[in-house]
Write a protein that holds these residues in place. Structure first.
Motif, short mmCIF file in Angstrom:
data_model
loop_
_atom_site.label_atom_id
_atom_site.label_comp_id
_atom_site.label_asym_id
_atom_site.label_seq_id
_atom_site.Cartn_x
_atom_site.Cartn_y
_atom_site.Cartn_z
N LEU A 64 0.81 -1.22 0.00
CA LEU A 64 0.00 0.00 0.00
C LEU A 64 0.84 1.28 0.00
O LEU A 64 0.34 2.35 0.31
N HIS A 65 2.12 1.18 -0.35
CA HIS A 65 2.96 2.38 -0.33
C HIS A 65 4.08 2.22 -1.35
O HIS A 65 5.06 1.51 -1.11
N THR A 66 3.91 2.85 -2.52
CA THR A 66 4.93 2.76 -3.57
C THR A 66 5.00 4.10 -4.32
O THR A 66 4.05 4.87 -4.32
N HIS A 67 6.13 4.35 -4.95
CA HIS A 67 6.34 5.58 -5.71
C HIS A 67 6.74 5.29 -7.15
O HIS A 67 7.32 4.23 -7.42
N THR A 68 6.46 6.23 -8.02
CA THR A 68 6.85 6.08 -9.42
C THR A 68 7.77 7.23 -9.81
O THR A 68 8.04 8.11 -9.00
N ASP A 98 2.23 8.31 -4.73
CA ASP A 98 3.31 9.28 -4.94
C ASP A 98 3.19 10.44 -3.95
O ASP A 98 2.17 10.61 -3.29
N HIS A 99 4.28 11.23 -3.88
CA HIS A 99 4.36 12.30 -2.88
C HIS A 99 3.48 13.49 -3.23
O HIS A 99 3.29 13.81 -4.40
N SER A 100 3.01 14.18 -2.20
CA SER A 100 2.28 15.42 -2.40
C SER A 100 3.27 16.58 -2.59
O SER A 100 4.47 16.43 -2.38
N VAL A 130 -1.98 8.34 -2.32
CA VAL A 130 -1.04 9.45 -2.17
C VAL A 130 -0.31 9.25 -0.85
O VAL A 130 -0.86 8.68 0.08
N GLU A 131 0.96 9.67 -0.82
CA GLU A 131 1.65 9.82 0.45
C GLU A 131 1.60 11.30 0.76
O GLU A 131 2.36 12.09 0.20
N VAL A 132 0.66 11.67 1.61
CA VAL A 132 0.42 13.09 1.85
C VAL A 132 1.29 13.57 3.01
O VAL A 132 1.38 12.91 4.05
N THR A 134 6.51 -1.64 1.38
CA THR A 134 7.92 -1.53 0.97
C THR A 134 8.34 -0.09 0.74
O THR A 134 9.52 0.21 0.72
N ASP A 135 7.39 0.83 0.54
CA ASP A 135 7.75 2.20 0.17
C ASP A 135 8.69 2.14 -1.04
O ASP A 135 9.68 2.87 -1.11
N SER A 136 8.38 1.25 -1.97
CA SER A 136 9.27 1.02 -3.11
C SER A 136 9.45 2.27 -3.96
O SER A 136 8.48 2.96 -4.28
N HIS A 137 10.69 2.55 -4.34
CA HIS A 137 10.99 3.64 -5.26
C HIS A 137 11.50 3.10 -6.59
O HIS A 137 11.96 3.85 -7.44
N ALA A 138 11.43 1.77 -6.77
CA ALA A 138 11.81 1.15 -8.04
C ALA A 138 11.07 -0.18 -8.10
O ALA A 138 10.77 -0.78 -7.06
#
Ligand SMILES: [Zn+2]
Ligand SMILES: [Zn+2]
Length: 576
Positions: free
Chosen positions: A342-346, A374-376, A413-415, A529-533
């Motif tokens: 439930l926490h990933t970034h692109t 993704d980040h706010s 969103v990760e606000v 994972t807060d994955s960034h890749a």
């Protein structure tokens, strides 16, 4: 893996440039690149070979070329050409957090401090505190940083120790005389840092195994080798100790070398009370060395002591033996219980993969759902997005959904939680999200009361589902911001907000103690994972799982072990 070495070179260049008063923006770029290279899970030399270095976020042509140059030549011309002008003592001192170029020059020139040891002596004698513009308060902060530096050099983070051990084990398995191989010690207990790395091999022919071990491709240096024990340093500069034991004793050896010391002391006391003794060959009646009651497997050893097998993650001597005796050990969550992330970034913010790449990685892992969060906008350095930009991203995600009938894509969103307690997105936007992860990334130095009420105000927002990396700690680099965790968890309990266990190896946040406190209050966990890749989606969940297991978490206590319908029911709950 040369990531740490390359990162050190980039940092040295950044420090040299800063000491020479060069462009601050470029200095910051090099530092940022160093951090990314250091924390990237893939060997940088492999990426360089395949011309993929620039896939790392924030690494453009010029830094990419420097990385290749370093890998090819072992140095950087940019460092060499600056070296004559850069005071080397100041450069060394700048490795200490809190010592910038001005202070480093001041220490070097005014007190002739050349090394970190000199700095410690100058602190102890009061010379530092007496310097103009310094004082006792800054001196104390420096003392703490030096202690931290010292602690860091002695214990390795799990994210470095575990892959190093796994590589050695992988190579050892190629040796036919190796019957089984396992890593013992604190790594097996998923402690966040480790002192020694102990690998155990079961074999009837230790001589052949020793031969093979000291000649593995991963070995850079052999520190010592005996009949059944050897120590080596790997090419990643990690020391690894190997012990070979007879196959009939591997269980008792693994139990012993897994620790913890506290657990083993209590276990041996229990053995004595039961008229038994435990040694390196097995469990025996106190007066009869000929009757081995258990040694081949850990299960046998614990059974001989009248106990069920205790998972390594619980072996801290903190009540687990009593729980085992009562038959009250929790059934810990395992990696296969997880149904989604439930926490990933692109790469629309600070990730390095596209939405589609992230989604495919989730699918490959067999997930039932995956949230993109993704980040706010407040997070400038991450390229955070405005509400409208996030809405556009969500539209793209929804467009992809039909291609993935077996996996639900969640728009999230990760606000960011502002210092004045406002959330960085409008309520209206947050309401449109499938999942909202809230977190703190700024003003980390504010007092405990401020940080606590910052988090609690976010928890009270009816749209917030999860508090991410709740303490903000970065292992080996900074402790978390200060919070009253009990008050935060109480608020989570009353508002039905879950708390994250981050699988980012530098975070592992909440930690085991925090997890126990959450579980006591009935607060649900989310393992992310807060994955960034894309490849982090598959690789980092195990760190979250290991940490959750240390905290005694069961699958039931974790939201993202539920199927999609179950998750949806939870997400749609009344928060108030
Ligand atoms: Zn974050
Ligand atoms: Zn994040």
């Amino acid at each position: 893996m040369k990531n740490r070495e390359v990162a050190a070179a980039l940092r040295e260049l950044a420090d040299s440039m800063e000491l020479l008063g060069e462009d601050r923006y470029r200095v910051a770029n090099y530092r940022d690149a160093a951090t990314r290279v250091e924390h990237h899970h893939e060997p940088i030399e492999v990426m360089a070979e395949e011309h993929r270095v620039e896939q790392l976020h924030g690494i453009g042509k010029s830094i990419g070329a420097k990385i290749v140059e370093y890998l090819e030549t072992g140095t950087l011309a940019a460092i060499e050409e600056r070296r004559p002008r850069v005071p080397q003592a100041a450069l060394r001192l700048m490795q200490i957090p809190g010592v910038g170029p001005k202070r480093a020059m001041q220490f070097a020139q005014e007190l002739n401090v050349q090394t970190i040891a000199d700095l410690q002596a100058a602190l102890d004698s009061g010379q530092i505190a007496a310097l103009p513009r310094l004082g006792e308060k800054i001196a104390e902060a420096l003392r703490i940083e030096l202690q931290r530096l010292d602690a860091r050099s002695q214990r390795l983070p799990l994210a470095i120790a575990l892959p190093a051990a796994e590589e050695v084990m992988r190579q050892l398995r190629a040796c036919a005389e190796v019957q089984s191989v396992a890593v013992a010690g604190s790594i097996r207990r998923w402690r966040e840092t480790t002192g020694d790395i102990d690998i155990l091999v079961a074999s009837s022919d230790p001589t052949v195994v020793m031969e093979a071990f000291t000649r593995l491709p991963v070995v850079k240096q052999v520190l010592g080798a005996g009949d059944t024990r050897a120590s080596i340093v790997t090419v990643a500069d990690v020391q690894i100790d190997l012990r070979v034991v007879a196959p009939e004793s591997i269980g008792v050896a693994l139990q012993y070398f897994t620790g913890s010391k506290e657990h083993n002391v209590k276990l041996r006391a229990l053995a004595v009370r039961r008229g038994l003794k435990v040694n390196e060959y097995g469990v025996f009646p106190a007066d009869d060395d000929s009757r081995n009651l258990g040694s081949r497997s850990e299960e046998e050893v614990y059974a001989a002591l009248g106990l069920p097998w205790i998972p390594p993650e619980l072996r801290e001597g903190a009540g687990e033996i009593e729980m085992a005796r009562r038959g009250a050990l929790p059934v810990l969550v395992s990696e296969s219980d997880l149904r989604g992330d439930l926490h990933t970034h692109t790469r629309l913010t600070d990730g390095s993969s596209t939405i589609a790449e992230m989604v495919r990685a989730g699918l490959e892992r067999g997930y039932a759902y995956l949230a993109i969060t993704d980040h706010s906008q407040a997070l400038g350095i991450t390229g955070g997005l405005t509400d409208d930009e996030l809405r556009a991203e969500h539209a793209q995600i929804r467009e992809l959904q039909p291609e993935y009938p077996t996996m639900q894509l969640l728009c999230g969103v990760e606000v960011d939680i502002h210092i004045d307690e406002r959330l960085d997105c409008s309520d209206e936007f947050l309401e449109s999200c499938d999942v909202v992860v809230a977190s703190i990334h700024s003003a980390l130095q504010k007092p405990r009361s401020v940080q606590t009420s910052r988090l609690i105000s976010a928890i009270r927002n009816p749209h917030v589902d999860v508090i991410a990396h709740p303490t903000g700690r970065l292992l080996g680099r900074r402790p978390g911001y200060e919070i009253d965790l009990a008050a935060v968890l109480d608020a989570c309990a009353s508002h039905g907000v879950a708390i994250e266990v981050s699988g980012q190896p530098s975070r592992l946040d909440l930690d085991a103690d925090g997890i126990r406190a959450a579980l006591e209050r009935g607060v649900k966990l989310v393992l992310n994972t807060d994955s960034h890749a894309a490849d982090q989606i598959g690789e980092l969940m195990r760190y979250a799982v290991g940490t959750a297991r240390r905290g005694g978490a069961t699958a039931e206590s974790i939201i993202n072990t539920r199927d999609f319908a179950g998750l949806q029911r939870w997400l749609r709950r009344e928060h108030t």
